[in-house]
Design a protein around this motif. Structure first.
Motif, PDB file in Angstrom:
ATOM      1  N   PRO A 222      16.746 125.539  48.820  1.00  4.75           N
ATOM      2  CA  PRO A 222      15.525 126.311  49.179  1.00  4.75           C
ATOM      3  C   PRO A 222      15.119 125.920  50.662  1.00  4.75           C
ATOM      4  N   MET A 223      15.636 126.822  51.695  1.00  2.60           N
ATOM      5  CA  MET A 223      15.363 126.506  53.003  1.00  2.60           C
ATOM      6  C   MET A 223      14.346 127.237  53.604  1.00  2.60           C
ATOM      7  N   VAL A 224      13.347 126.830  54.356  1.00  3.03           N
ATOM      8  CA  VAL A 224      12.422 127.489  55.225  1.00  3.03           C
ATOM      9  C   VAL A 224      12.482 127.405  56.431  1.00  3.03           C
ATOM     10  N   THR A 225      12.260 127.928  57.474  1.00  7.14           N
ATOM     11  CA  THR A 225      12.411 127.985  59.018  1.00  7.14           C
ATOM     12  C   THR A 225      10.960 128.352  59.517  1.00  7.14           C
ATOM     13  N   TYR A 226      10.668 127.122  60.344  1.00  5.41           N
ATOM     14  CA  TYR A 226       9.437 127.324  61.061  1.00  5.41           C
ATOM     15  C   TYR A 226       9.671 127.311  62.587  1.00  5.41           C
ATOM     16  N   HIS A 227       8.961 128.338  63.217  1.00  3.98           N
ATOM     17  CA  HIS A 227       9.253 128.515  64.643  1.00  3.98           C
ATOM     18  C   HIS A 227       7.863 128.040  65.288  1.00  3.98           C
ATOM     19  N   ASP A 228       8.239 127.300  66.556  1.00  4.55           N
ATOM     20  CA  ASP A 228       7.061 127.388  67.509  1.00  4.55           C
ATOM     21  C   ASP A 228       7.725 127.345  68.939  1.00  4.55           C
ATOM     22  N   GLU A 229       6.770 126.816  69.967  1.00  9.41           N
ATOM     23  CA  GLU A 229       7.455 126.710  71.305  1.00  9.41           C
ATOM     24  C   GLU A 229       6.821 125.293  71.771  1.00  9.41           C
ATOM     25  N   ALA A 230       7.655 124.679  72.598  1.00  8.27           N
ATOM     26  CA  ALA A 230       6.879 123.609  73.199  1.00  8.27           C
ATOM     27  C   ALA A 230       6.942 123.801  74.608  1.00  8.27           C
ATOM     28  N   ASP A 231       5.956 122.980  75.260  1.00 10.16           N
ATOM     29  CA  ASP A 231       5.625 123.275  76.861  1.00 10.16           C
ATOM     30  C   ASP A 231       6.485 122.427  77.502  1.00 10.16           C
ATOM     31  N   ILE A 232       7.455 122.632  78.063  1.00 13.06           N
ATOM     32  CA  ILE A 232       8.492 121.602  78.606  1.00 13.06           C
ATOM     33  C   ILE A 232       8.204 121.805  80.305  1.00 13.06           C
ATOM     34  N   GLY A 354      18.755 133.521  73.497  1.00 18.27           N
ATOM     35  CA  GLY A 354      17.920 133.692  72.204  1.00 18.27           C
ATOM     36  C   GLY A 354      16.570 133.169  72.370  1.00 18.27           C
ATOM     37  N   THR A 355      15.939 133.881  71.533  1.00 21.20           N
ATOM     38  CA  THR A 355      14.528 133.516  71.390  1.00 21.20           C
ATOM     39  C   THR A 355      14.132 132.850  70.223  1.00 21.20           C
ATOM     40  N   ALA A 356      14.783 133.138  69.145  1.00 21.29           N
ATOM     41  CA  ALA A 356      14.872 132.351  67.653  1.00 21.29           C
ATOM     42  C   ALA A 356      15.931 132.560  66.910  1.00 21.29           C
ATOM     43  N   PRO A 392      11.440 127.501  72.962  1.00 23.50           N
ATOM     44  CA  PRO A 392      11.422 127.817  71.531  1.00 23.50           C
ATOM     45  C   PRO A 392      12.202 126.929  70.631  1.00 23.50           C
ATOM     46  N   LEU A 393      11.568 126.487  69.499  1.00 24.39           N
ATOM     47  CA  LEU A 393      12.382 125.441  68.574  1.00 24.39           C
ATOM     48  C   LEU A 393      12.176 126.134  67.235  1.00 24.39           C
ATOM     49  N   ASP A 394      13.084 126.082  66.444  1.00 18.42           N
ATOM     50  CA  ASP A 394      13.243 126.457  65.050  1.00 18.42           C
ATOM     51  C   ASP A 394      13.680 125.543  64.025  1.00 18.42           C
ATOM     52  N   LEU A 395      12.717 124.860  63.053  1.00 15.34           N
ATOM     53  CA  LEU A 395      12.947 123.876  62.262  1.00 15.34           C
ATOM     54  C   LEU A 395      13.320 124.509  60.811  1.00 15.34           C
ATOM     55  N   THR A 396      14.327 124.145  60.347  1.00 19.57           N
ATOM     56  CA  THR A 396      14.767 124.697  59.052  1.00 19.57           C
ATOM     57  C   THR A 396      14.740 123.354  58.036  1.00 19.57           C
ATOM     58  N   TYR A 397      13.872 123.262  57.209  1.00 18.03           N
ATOM     59  CA  TYR A 397      13.834 122.239  56.168  1.00 18.03           C
ATOM     60  C   TYR A 397      14.089 122.464  54.924  1.00 18.03           C
ATOM     61  N   ASP A 398      14.485 121.445  54.142  1.00 16.34           N
ATOM     62  CA  ASP A 398      14.712 121.590  52.737  1.00 16.34           C
ATOM     63  C   ASP A 398      13.364 121.645  51.978  1.00 16.34           C
ATOM     64  N   HIS A 399      12.764 122.648  51.429  1.00 17.72           N
ATOM     65  CA  HIS A 399      11.340 122.545  50.981  1.00 17.72           C
ATOM     66  C   HIS A 399      11.290 121.632  49.526  1.00 17.72           C
ATOM     67  N   GLU A 406       3.902 119.430  56.161  1.00 19.03           N
ATOM     68  CA  GLU A 406       4.760 118.411  56.808  1.00 19.03           C
ATOM     69  C   GLU A 406       5.737 118.882  57.882  1.00 19.03           C
ATOM     70  N   GLY A 407       6.189 120.002  57.450  1.00 22.01           N
ATOM     71  CA  GLY A 407       7.071 120.699  58.333  1.00 22.01           C
ATOM     72  C   GLY A 407       6.191 121.031  59.831  1.00 22.01           C
ATOM     73  N   ALA A 408       5.048 121.548  59.674  1.00 21.82           N
ATOM     74  CA  ALA A 408       4.403 121.864  60.534  1.00 21.82           C
ATOM     75  C   ALA A 408       4.041 120.875  61.460  1.00 21.82           C
ATOM     76  N   ARG A 409       3.316 119.723  60.835  1.00 17.09           N
ATOM     77  CA  ARG A 409       3.127 118.555  61.300  1.00 17.09           C
ATOM     78  C   ARG A 409       4.038 117.720  62.314  1.00 17.09           C
ATOM     79  N   PHE A 410       5.508 117.738  61.782  1.00 16.39           N
ATOM     80  CA  PHE A 410       6.772 117.035  62.279  1.00 16.39           C
ATOM     81  C   PHE A 410       6.924 118.159  63.636  1.00 16.39           C
TER      82      PHE A 410
END
Ligand code: CAO
Length: 426
Positions: A222-232, A354-356, A392-399, A406-410
């Motif tokens: 069961p995968m969830v993908t969380y999207h965010d952006e880092a200021d680099i 790509g954007t995400a 842009p970063l996309d984090l897919t995690y095993d729910h 925890e995904g958002a904090r990571f």
């Protein structure tokens, strides 16, 4: 006392020539009454020829491909006189004319499916039209195989033989196709020729294996993908300065190396991301090493070399190692050991665009970080919009292992390190 009994072809209902498809006995075999000794076939019908007596096969007079007719001698059986009497009293063997036509057999009742071979059951709707004799069907059912999945066999006119069933089982076990998809209807085959010209290309081995693995993961996790952006913005200035100090022919550093370092720092802070679920799903195996897999695009498909102990390597060392491994990958020279032992994978499409996107986890890892192209954007700093380079970063995690918070904090930690990599020193 023993007697020699002949097994002959019974009443065939005016059929002159019958093909011998399969011979299931050899001299010395002990057969039971009614045990199938051969499979015969006419243009319309197929039948398993039963032994008319229990005993020991003395001689076999037919082989696959022979033509026989009513009364032809099939084999001789040495039987005790008692068994011979039983045989005489037994009802006459079914005639070929009575035998069911193979292609119109009603769907066989499916035997309880042994767990280990669940994947042998067709996830697709079966037609029951496989070309196989009743004995082969029985054999297949005993192994939990749906003969309709075998499609064509190696026998005459594509007839499925016992060896085809065995080879099918071997292939499924070797391919390691997991039964997770059992029951999911397959996508029906389409004939494209009415729509225009086509060309069929064989998939590379890497593509086939990757495809199987991705399907397995997609169906199991069961995968969830969380999207965010880092200021680099500051990181990019530092990276450009570093590359500016390098000689012309020296390897340049890409942003990916810093992403790896930020990721490791976040994994140290959130150990659940450096873990795998045990096979029974009852416990979490925490890893104390930091091996990062990097998805590499090659002409033959996607491969994931692993940068081992990436936590103890410098940015330059990581850049050199990734350059070597991705070169090896593109030349098809990676060894299995180059791709084993990963803890978490990064899939970077940033060099392309790509954007995400939603990367699929490289199980048994519990997460994967996707990266797409950094872009200058107006960012509100509380007083005004300022131009910042956003990655842009996309984090897919095993729910099952990671919950949403925890995904958002990571992800917040990864961003935090990328925004100011001096924090990696703390
Ligand atoms: N934003 C903007 N520019 C980026 C970038 C990003 N996120 N990532 C890379 N770039 C730039 C690099 O700086 C480099 O620029 P220069 O040519 O000016 O030096 C250029 O794009 C090419 O980078 P690269 O892709 O060769 O190098 P990398 O270290 O970023 O990536 C590797 C290496 C092996 C990951 C990459 O070559 C690759 O194969 N990517 C594809 C992976 C893939 O297919 N993933 C999909 C899997 S599906 O889950």
């Amino acid at each position: 006392m023993t007697v020699l009994i002949e097994i002959k072809v019974p009443d065939v209902g005016n059929v002159a020539e019958i093909d011998v498809v399969e011979v299931l006995i050899q001299p010395g075999d002990v057969v039971a009454l009614e045990q199938t000794v051969a499979t015969l076939e006419t243009d319309k019908a197929s039948m398993d020829l039963p032994s008319s007596v229990a005993g020991t096969i003395q001689q076999v007079y037919i082989k696959p491909g022979d033509k026989v007719s009513e009364g032809s001698l099939i084999a001789t059986v040495l039987a005790s006189t008692e068994q011979a009497v039983v045989a005489e009293q037994a009802p006459a063997a079914a005639t070929i004319a009575d035998a069911p036509i193979a292609v119109s057999l009603p769907a066989m009742p499916v035997a309880p499916e042994p767990k280990a071979v669940e994947s042998l059951q067709a996830p697709e709707v079966t037609t029951g039209k496989a070309h196989a004799s009743p004995s082969v069907r029985l054999f297949a059912r005993e192994l939990g195989v749906d003969v309709a999945k075998i499609k064509t066999g190696s026998g005459r006119k594509g007839r499925i033989l016992k060896d085809d069933v065995k080879n099918f089982v071997k292939k499924v076990l070797t391919d390691g196709v997991v039964a997770a998809g059992a029951g999911i209807p397959s996508i029906p085959a389409v004939d494209f020729t009415p729509f225009g010209e086509t060309e069929t290309l064989k998939l590379s081995k890497i593509k086939r294996l990757t495809g199987q693995n991705l399907t397995r993961v997609w169906l199991n996790l069961p995968m969830v993908t969380y999207h965010d952006e880092a200021d680099i913005t500051d990181l990019e200035a530092f990276r450009n300065a570093l590359n500016g100090e390098k000689a012309k022919d020296e390897l340049k550093i890409t942003g990916l190396m810093f992403v790896i370092k930020a990721l490791i720092a976040a994994m140290q802070q959130f150990p659940n991301f450096n873990a795998s679920l045990s096979a029974d799903g009852e416990s979490l195996i925490l890893k104390k090493y930091f091996n990062i897999g990097i998805a590499v695009d090659t002409p033959n498909g996607l491969v994931v070399p692993v940068l081992r102990n990436a936590n103890s390597k410098s940015i330059n060392e990581l850049a050199v190692e990734l350059a070597e491994k991705s070169e090896k990958a593109r030349l098809g020279k990676l060894l299995p050991s180059d791709m084993q032992g990963g803890c978490l994978t990064v899939s970077s499409l940033g060099g392309i665009g790509g954007t995400a996107f939603t990367p699929i986890i490289n199980a048994p890892e519990v997460a994967i970080l996707g990266v797409t192209r950094a872009k200058m954007q107006p960012v509100w700093n509380g007083k005004e919009f300022v131009p910042r380079l956003m990655l842009p970063l996309d984090l897919t995690y095993d729910h099952r292992v990671i919950d949403g918070a925890e995904g958002a904090r990571f992800m917040a930690a990864v961003k935090h390190y990328l925004a100011d990599i001096r924090r990696l020193l703390l």
